[in-house]
Design an enzyme around this catalytic site. Structure first.
Site, PDB file in Angstrom:
ATOM      1  CB  SER A  47      -1.458  -3.682   1.942  1.00  0.00           C
ATOM      2  OG  SER A  47      -0.357  -4.389   2.477  1.00  0.00           O
ATOM      3  N   GLY A  48      -1.342  -6.770   0.812  1.00  0.00           N
ATOM      4  CA  GLY A  48      -1.518  -8.189   1.090  1.00  0.00           C
ATOM      5  C   GLY A  48      -1.429  -8.557   2.563  1.00  0.00           C
ATOM      6  CG  HIS A  49       1.543  -6.724   5.354  1.00  0.00           C
ATOM      7  ND1 HIS A  49       1.640  -6.282   6.654  1.00  0.00           N
ATOM      8  CD2 HIS A  49       1.753  -5.640   4.581  1.00  0.00           C
ATOM      9  CE1 HIS A  49       1.914  -4.983   6.651  1.00  0.00           C
ATOM     10  NE2 HIS A  49       1.992  -4.570   5.403  1.00  0.00           N
ATOM     11  CB  ALA A  97      -0.956  -0.003   1.190  1.00  0.00           C
ATOM     12  CG  ASN A 147      -3.187   3.568  10.192  1.00  0.00           C
ATOM     13  OD1 ASN A 147      -3.648   4.660   9.850  1.00  0.00           O
ATOM     14  ND2 ASN A 147      -1.956   3.439  10.617  1.00  0.00           N
ATOM     15  CD  GLN A 190      -5.488  -0.967   8.952  1.00  0.00           C
ATOM     16  OE1 GLN A 190      -6.200  -1.853   9.417  1.00  0.00           O
ATOM     17  NE2 GLN A 190      -4.183  -0.949   9.161  1.00  0.00           N
ATOM     18  CB  THR A 242      10.497  -9.929 -12.838  1.00  0.00           C
ATOM     19  OG1 THR A 242      11.541  -9.607 -13.755  1.00  0.00           O
ATOM     20  CG2 THR A 242       9.985 -11.332 -13.105  1.00  0.00           C
ATOM     21  CB  CYS A 270       4.352   4.140  11.382  1.00  0.00           C
ATOM     22  SG  CYS A 270       3.302   2.969  10.534  1.00  0.00           S
TER      23      CYS A 270
END
Ligand code: PLP
Length: 348
Positions: A198-200, A70, A150, A178, A238, A314
């Site tokens: 975002s994936g995680h 993200a 978040n 989120q 890639t 963060c």
């Protein structure tokens, strides 16, 4: 027992996702841009993941551009628009409670001569659409406001921002890291032109995300990474097949019900004295709470050895009250007694 309740910062990779990624790590590792059969297989697996992500938000597969997460998606959306206006510069509307990657991208653009309006939230953490509307200028080139905060879990009225942006012919971007998979999103109904995910945050791998871009093939975004023409030339590099397949699987297998763990939280309410921040429209799994006293904080953490977050991950390093808590009017004392506890997310 030590327990992890910081799922808003990151989730583990689910068992299903881990299994789905495996074949693309060591068996079929071909570069999906090549022309032989192994490459075609990989590129088909990527296309399937693209379709799952697009379906989730009512978009077309061709409108999904894969990125590293993200943070990169937000940078691509914001700088990508700005770099297309380098001659005359222009004005961007965002909020004062965005994720740091949005705020820092915007303050970088200020050094290049762009003008930024940082709309403040009300004391509930809600960004009121009238404030956004009033901030619009003749030369506004972008409105970028997040979907779910978040730190607070506050759900912003993004469909109202989208409608305002549409009415004024200004592109609207939202950081949905989120909210993606957790609440319903339809990019057409909500007039969203760009959306970061975002994936995680959804049991997928770290290092993968995407930016939805309306009509991506005709996009005027300036790429941040020039490369070999991947992702419509908007993001070179890639394509990481295992990560992309993992992200697609995470969307497909995202849990639709709360787990047993959530019950513990309901019990907290009776046991400890705290106030939940962030207004009325909140994500059920993110709790931002201010304890009534330091003693109450102590009592809580001596009973529960939980890994939670103070402010957001963060800010943890800097030891200053988070910009979000300051923006909703908490003083330094209250901020110190404030924690974000986040439970495993689910569709809800
Ligand atoms: C986690 C998060 C990000 C950063 O996502 P990455 O994929 O880790 O770069 C950005 N915005 C919000 C709201 C987030 O919660």
């Amino acid at each position: 027992m030590i327990k992890y309740y910081d799922y808003a910062a990151s989730t583990p990779i689910s068992e299903e996702v881990s299994l789905a990624m495996k074949p693309w790590e060591q068996q079929n590792f071909a570069n999906p841009s090549a022309s032989h059969q192994a490459a075609i297989d990989a590129s088909e697996a990527i296309q399937l993941a693209r379709e799952k992500i697009a379906d989730e938000i009512g978009a077309m597969p061709s409108e999904i551009v894969f990125t590293s997460g993200a943070s990169e998606s937000n940078n691509l959306a914001i700088k990508g628009i700005a770099f297309n206006h380098l001659d005359k510069k222009g004005h961007i509307i965002t909020s004062s409670i965005e994720h740091k990657c949005v705020l820092n991208a915007c303050s970088f653009l200020e050094t290049l001569g762009f003008e930024i309006t940082y709309v403040s939230p009300n004391s509930d953490g809600v960004i009121e659409s009238s404030f956004v509307k009033n901030a619009i200028k003749e030369n506004t080139i972008l409105i970028s406001i997040h979907h779910i905060n978040n730190e607070l879990g506050t759900i912003q009225p993004i469909e109202e921002f989208g409608a305002i942006a549409f009415e004024h012919n200004i592109p609207f971007h939202t950081d949905a890291a989120q909210s993606f998979c957790k609440v319903q999103i339809d990019v057409d109904d909500m007039d969203i032109d760009m959306l970061s995910l975002s994936g995680h945050k959804i049991y997928g791998p770290k290092g993968i995300g995407a930016l939805y871009i309306r009509d991506a093939r005709d996009s005027e975004l300036v790429p941040l990474i020039h490369g070999g023409g991947q992702e419509h030339g908007l993001r070179g590099g890639t394509s990481p097949t295992p990560l992309i397949v993992g992200l697609g699987c995470a969307v497909e297998t995202f849990p639709s019900h709360k787990s047993e763990q959530h019950r513990i939280f309901d019990e907290l309410i009776n046991e400890f004295d705290f106030k939940r921040n962030g207004g009325e429209h909140l994500l059920s799994t993110t709790w931002n709470i201010t304890f009534s006293s330091d003693e109450e904080v102590k009592r809580f953490f001596s009973k529960h050895k939980w890994l939670v977050s103070q402010g957001s991950a963060c800010n943890a390093m800097t030891n200053t009250p988070s910009h979000v808590l300051t923006a909703i009017g908490l003083d330094e004392n209250q901020a110190r007694r404030t924690y974000r506890i986040s439970f495993p997310p689910y569709r809800g």
